[in-house]
Design an enzyme around this catalytic site. Structure first.
Site, PDB file in Angstrom:
ATOM      1  N   GLY A  36       0.804  -1.212   0.000  1.00  0.00           N
ATOM      2  CA  GLY A  36       0.000   0.000   0.000  1.00  0.00           C
ATOM      3  C   GLY A  36       0.837   1.262   0.000  1.00  0.00           C
ATOM      4  O   GLY A  36       2.063   1.251   0.182  1.00  0.00           O
ATOM      5  N   TYR A  99     -12.699  -1.256  17.565  1.00  0.00           N
ATOM      6  CA  TYR A  99     -12.535  -1.250  16.111  1.00  0.00           C
ATOM      7  C   TYR A  99     -13.871  -1.319  15.374  1.00  0.00           C
ATOM      8  O   TYR A  99     -14.194  -0.437  14.567  1.00  0.00           O
ATOM      9  CB  TYR A  99     -11.628  -2.409  15.681  1.00  0.00           C
ATOM     10  CG  TYR A  99     -11.375  -2.424  14.196  1.00  0.00           C
ATOM     11  CD1 TYR A  99     -10.554  -1.468  13.606  1.00  0.00           C
ATOM     12  CD2 TYR A  99     -11.973  -3.384  13.369  1.00  0.00           C
ATOM     13  CE1 TYR A  99     -10.331  -1.468  12.233  1.00  0.00           C
ATOM     14  CE2 TYR A  99     -11.752  -3.388  12.004  1.00  0.00           C
ATOM     15  CZ  TYR A  99     -10.935  -2.422  11.442  1.00  0.00           C
ATOM     16  OH  TYR A  99     -10.731  -2.416  10.087  1.00  0.00           O
ATOM     17  N   ARG A 325     -16.044  -6.162   4.987  1.00  0.00           N
ATOM     18  CA  ARG A 325     -16.994  -6.163   6.104  1.00  0.00           C
ATOM     19  C   ARG A 325     -18.342  -6.786   5.717  1.00  0.00           C
ATOM     20  O   ARG A 325     -19.387  -6.355   6.184  1.00  0.00           O
ATOM     21  CB  ARG A 325     -17.219  -4.735   6.617  1.00  0.00           C
ATOM     22  CG  ARG A 325     -15.960  -4.014   7.075  1.00  0.00           C
ATOM     23  CD  ARG A 325     -16.280  -2.677   7.684  1.00  0.00           C
ATOM     24  NE  ARG A 325     -16.956  -2.816   8.968  1.00  0.00           N
ATOM     25  CZ  ARG A 325     -17.547  -1.800   9.600  1.00  0.00           C
ATOM     26  NH1 ARG A 325     -17.562  -0.610   9.058  1.00  0.00           N
ATOM     27  NH2 ARG A 325     -18.134  -2.004  10.771  1.00  0.00           N
ATOM     28  N   ASP A 508      -8.126  46.655  26.818  1.00  0.00           N
ATOM     29  CA  ASP A 508      -8.982  45.975  27.787  1.00  0.00           C
ATOM     30  C   ASP A 508      -8.129  45.577  29.003  1.00  0.00           C
ATOM     31  O   ASP A 508      -6.894  45.577  28.935  1.00  0.00           O
ATOM     32  CB  ASP A 508      -9.596  44.746  27.102  1.00  0.00           C
ATOM     33  CG  ASP A 508     -10.365  43.866  28.057  1.00  0.00           C
ATOM     34  OD1 ASP A 508     -11.159  44.409  28.839  1.00  0.00           O
ATOM     35  OD2 ASP A 508     -10.166  42.639  28.022  1.00  0.00           O
ATOM     36  N   ASP A 510      -9.054  42.674  31.888  1.00  0.00           N
ATOM     37  CA  ASP A 510      -9.024  41.237  32.173  1.00  0.00           C
ATOM     38  C   ASP A 510      -8.741  40.429  30.912  1.00  0.00           C
ATOM     39  O   ASP A 510      -9.437  40.559  29.905  1.00  0.00           O
ATOM     40  CB  ASP A 510     -10.359  40.796  32.768  1.00  0.00           C
ATOM     41  CG  ASP A 510     -10.557  41.312  34.183  1.00  0.00           C
ATOM     42  OD1 ASP A 510      -9.870  40.831  35.085  1.00  0.00           O
ATOM     43  OD2 ASP A 510     -11.396  42.222  34.345  1.00  0.00           O
ATOM     44  N   ASP A 687      -9.960  40.850  24.706  1.00  0.00           N
ATOM     45  CA  ASP A 687     -10.139  39.401  24.604  1.00  0.00           C
ATOM     46  C   ASP A 687     -11.587  38.961  24.707  1.00  0.00           C
ATOM     47  O   ASP A 687     -11.886  37.776  24.528  1.00  0.00           O
ATOM     48  CB  ASP A 687      -9.347  38.694  25.714  1.00  0.00           C
ATOM     49  CG  ASP A 687     -10.039  38.800  27.074  1.00  0.00           C
ATOM     50  OD1 ASP A 687     -10.418  39.932  27.453  1.00  0.00           O
ATOM     51  OD2 ASP A 687     -10.227  37.762  27.728  1.00  0.00           O
TER      52      ASP A 687
END
Length: 739
Positions: A36, A99, A325, A508, A510, A687
């Protein structure tokens, strides 16, 4: 392709599957190496690393799931010339939940946009966690200083952060091989699951996806779920950054180009062409899966047959479906539907001497695959969703004759690269039919033009370049050690500040000038930042514009000649002047608002109401309940739905819900200050959501910067509060230099 510069000693690959199948024979254990794309790419990486170190015998250590039968195998037998395998053994019940359950019954359908097929089981998630822990145990016993750990795909989403916690100094890469969907899909996962999965990925130093779309979807999810700042391609964590990029996987172009000309392939191709009476051939190959769009493809071919009867008897669709599957009911039903559809179409259009569809449910050998790639006139590759799809690249790489037409779904990752294919929507049967007609009737000159362009792209972007580019990204990360995490053009910003005569700095408090802390009363700028602010205030109008009350701001910035704006613009204090009240609203709403907030204080221990002069705020930063954010939204909605005597603003900030009069804001007071002078330099940094009013109302030439994560009207972003300090120090240093 330039060699990459790295200091990696060994390459450790971690993937669900081992690089070879292990078979027990009469003579013992036999290894059969897979061919692969990932195995080919990894071999290339190992070769390059070996050349750099002068050790061409260096082997790759590969950690992958091992069948229970290997537990008794001699470790010496789990090794060949290229790889040393390290099997991970998982109890059967855990493996089934990990899985077949979480990986393939949840992540696979959900991330391929089939949410109705997804199974959400808490026990499966627990198995997924346990299985990732098993991989961690095997890996940590193996890791040595200087190793590169490269983890792959959706089965191991939690593993990168697990490794980071166990081995903090490890160099970790992670690659996601399937589509990464939009946030609306990710949001379907339970909140704790999506947080854990995204946090798991961010344990890596470099995270790779196939396309730029997947990168953007991932970044959006990280921003919304984990609320982390994103600066360009980097996700900024408190102690490091994660580089995220698109690395489109490809194929070994030269292998397919050369092998397609070998005698066995040529002979097999001629046999197929003879069996099909020299008809035009449309070739389709996929493994059995609902993501591949096989039913829609058949319906498109049926539409073509019905509306173009002149092609009946002259074209054959050779469709191979590779088993996958097929013991699962959903896949059994899909197989039955495919076979019924093939039978109906053959019955409708076929004749004694001609079947429109040659269908097989089997695997193809490499020779058979190449023979069909090179024999067909049209390759019909139409998945409903595919991470990349290498079949289309293999087809193009094999067409050394520059003939053939590729019809490709727009939902395959490869469609972003192979733009000279006929790109279609796979669910539009008429569009599929029209593309089939166009492909069958396309002049050879146009086929050659399109094919040459696609082949040149693949020749320049092989699977080896994919692996090379991913490794190079680690070198970029190691070189990138910024003092400032920002997308703001710092040199231009500093020069503009230095050259200005009238400067306005709107900052600003805080989260901008002071770090966010659990108790708001404890917030304070660093002493070094206070000195920087005092220095900047000597030559600039510096405004601290905050939701804090007057007393707090006056005490915090005592001795510094700054403008102070309290309670989001309700009060303004110019240097050496008394406070001005800007809000003239009545306060007859306060009692009603307090009564709405009070039950939330009772419900959440650690929360409290702060009564300001013109506002009420419910703070919940110290609340441990995970549901507090959702309840904050509920509180805000209740407040907005309640009628008051004056218009109110309900502000959802960082761990706070605040109510104030709607007639003023940080934006309105910023404009009031702005009108006082002809400023030629303006910077605004904040913020929180309340800072967005400033960003939105300031002139578009102003430097506006959002601190941290989240959507914003700001032009730029600073990742962390400490970056604000660094940026302000930069412009302060300019003033010192010029003094």
């Amino acid at each position: 392709m330039q060699p990459f510069d790295s200091s990696f000693n060994r390459l450790l690959i971690v993937s669900y599957r081992l690089p070879f199948t292990v078979q027990q024979t009469d003579d013992g254990t036999e290894l059969r190496q897979n061919s692969g794309g990932l195995v080919s790419a990894v071999l290339s990486m190992a070769e390059q690393m070996g050349q750099r170190q002068g050790d061409l015998t260096a082997k790759i250590h590969w950690v992958g799931f091992g069948d229970a039968s290997l537990q008794s195998a001699d470790p010496a037998t789990l090794e060949n010339d290229a790889f040393v395998a390290h099997p991970v053994f998982i109890e059967e019940a855990v493996h089934n939940g990990f899985y077949y359950g979480f990986s393939n019954d949840l992540i696979w359908p959900l991330f391929h946009y089939f949410p109705s097929y997804a199974s959400f089981k808490e026990t499966d998630f627990q198995s997924y966690q346990q299985a990732n822990t098993r991989f961690l145990e095997t890996l940590t016993a193996l890791i040595q200083p200087g190793d590169l750990v490269w983890i792959h795909d959706f089965q191991l989403l939690l593993l990168p952060d697990m490794v980071r916690q166990a081995v903090p100094s490890a160099t970790i890469g992670y690659f996601f091989h399937i589509p990464f969907p939009t946030y609306e899909i990710v949001k379907l996962l339970p909140r704790t699951w999506r947080q854990a999965l995204l946090k798991g990925i961010l344990g890596a130093d470099v995270v790779g996806f196939h396309t730029t779309d997947y990168v953007q979807h991932f970044l959006q999810s990280v921003s919304d779920v984990l609320e982390l700042p994103i600066i360009g391609p980097r996700i900024v964590l408190p102690d490091r950054s994660v580089m995220v990029g698109d690395f489109p996987i490809s194929v070994d172009f030269f292998k397919f180009n050369t092998s397609a000309q070998e005698a066995d392939v040529v002979n097999t191709r001629q046999q197929y062409q003879q069996l099909l009476r020299q008809n035009k051939i449309i070739f389709s190959v996929d493994r059995l899966d609902y993501t591949k769009g096989i039913i829609y493809r058949l319906q498109g071919f049926e539409w073509f047959m019905a509306h173009h009867p002149d092609w009946q008897g002259r074209v054959t669709l050779v469709m191979t479906v590779v088993p996958s599957r097929d013991k699962i009911g959903q896949y059994q039903e899909l197989k039955r539907e495919i076979e019924e559809t093939v039978g109906r179409i053959n019955g409708r259009f076929g004749t004694i001497g001609w079947r429109p569809i040659i269908y097989s449910y089997s695997s193809l050998s490499f020779t058979e695959l190449l023979a069909l790639y090179t024999a067909c006139d049209v390759a019909l590759i139409t998945p409903i969703r595919d991470g990349m799809n290498l079949v289309c690249k293999e087809f193009v790489a094999s067409r050394h004759d520059h003939k053939g037409v590729l019809i490709l779904s727009e939902f395959a990752g490869a469609a972003q690269e192979l733009t000279d294919a006929l790109i279609i929507n796979p669910t539009d049967t008429q569009e599929v039919a029209d593309a089939i007609q166009q492909g069958l009737e396309m002049p050879e000159s146009e086929q050659q033009q399109r094919m040459i362009a696609m082949r040149e792209h693949l020749q320049n972007n092989t699977v080896f370049r994919w692996s090379h580019n991913f490794l190079t990204a680690f070198a970029d990360v190691s070189r990138y050690k910024p003092e400032l995490e920002t997308d703001l053009p710092v040199p231009t910003f500093v020069n503009a500040f230095e050259g200005a005569s009238q400067r306005l700095l709107l900052l600003d408090f805080d989260g901008t000038l002071a770090p966010l802390v659990d108790d708001p009363a404890d917030a304070c700028p660093s002493e070094s930042l206070k000195q920087t602010l005092a220095h900047l205030a000597e030559s600039s109008d510096l405004v601290v514009i905050s939701g804090r009350n007057r007393a707090f701001l006056e005490k915090t910035f005592a001795g510094i000649s700054v403008f102070l704006v309290a309670e989001h613009g309700a009060f303004l204090k110019k240097p050496d002047q008394p406070w001005e009240l800007l809000d003239l609203s009545a306060d007859d709403w306060v009692g009603n608002v307090r009564s709405i907030m009070a039950p939330f204080v009772e419900r959440f221990a650690g929360s409290f109401i702060e009564a300001k002069e013109t506002a009420l705020a419910w703070h919940y930063r110290m609340v441990a309940d995970k549901d507090s954010d959702a309840q904050a939204v509920e509180l805000a909605n209740q407040l907005r739905d309640t009628l008051f005597s004056i218009p109110l603003s309900v502000i959802q900030g960082n761990k706070v819900v605040e109510v104030k009069a709607a007639r003023y804001s940080k934006g309105t007071v910023a404009l009031t200050i702005l009108e006082q002078k002809p400023y030629d330099f303006i910077v605004s940094i904040g913020d929180d959501t309340t800072d967005e009013d400033m960003f939105r109302l300031l002139p578009n030439w102003a430097y506006t910067a959002k601190v941290g994560a989240g959507q914003s009207f700001a032009r730029y972003r600073l990742a962390r509060q400490q970056d604000v300090e660094t940026l302000l120090q930069r412009i302060s240093d300019v003033l010192i230099t010029n003094e």
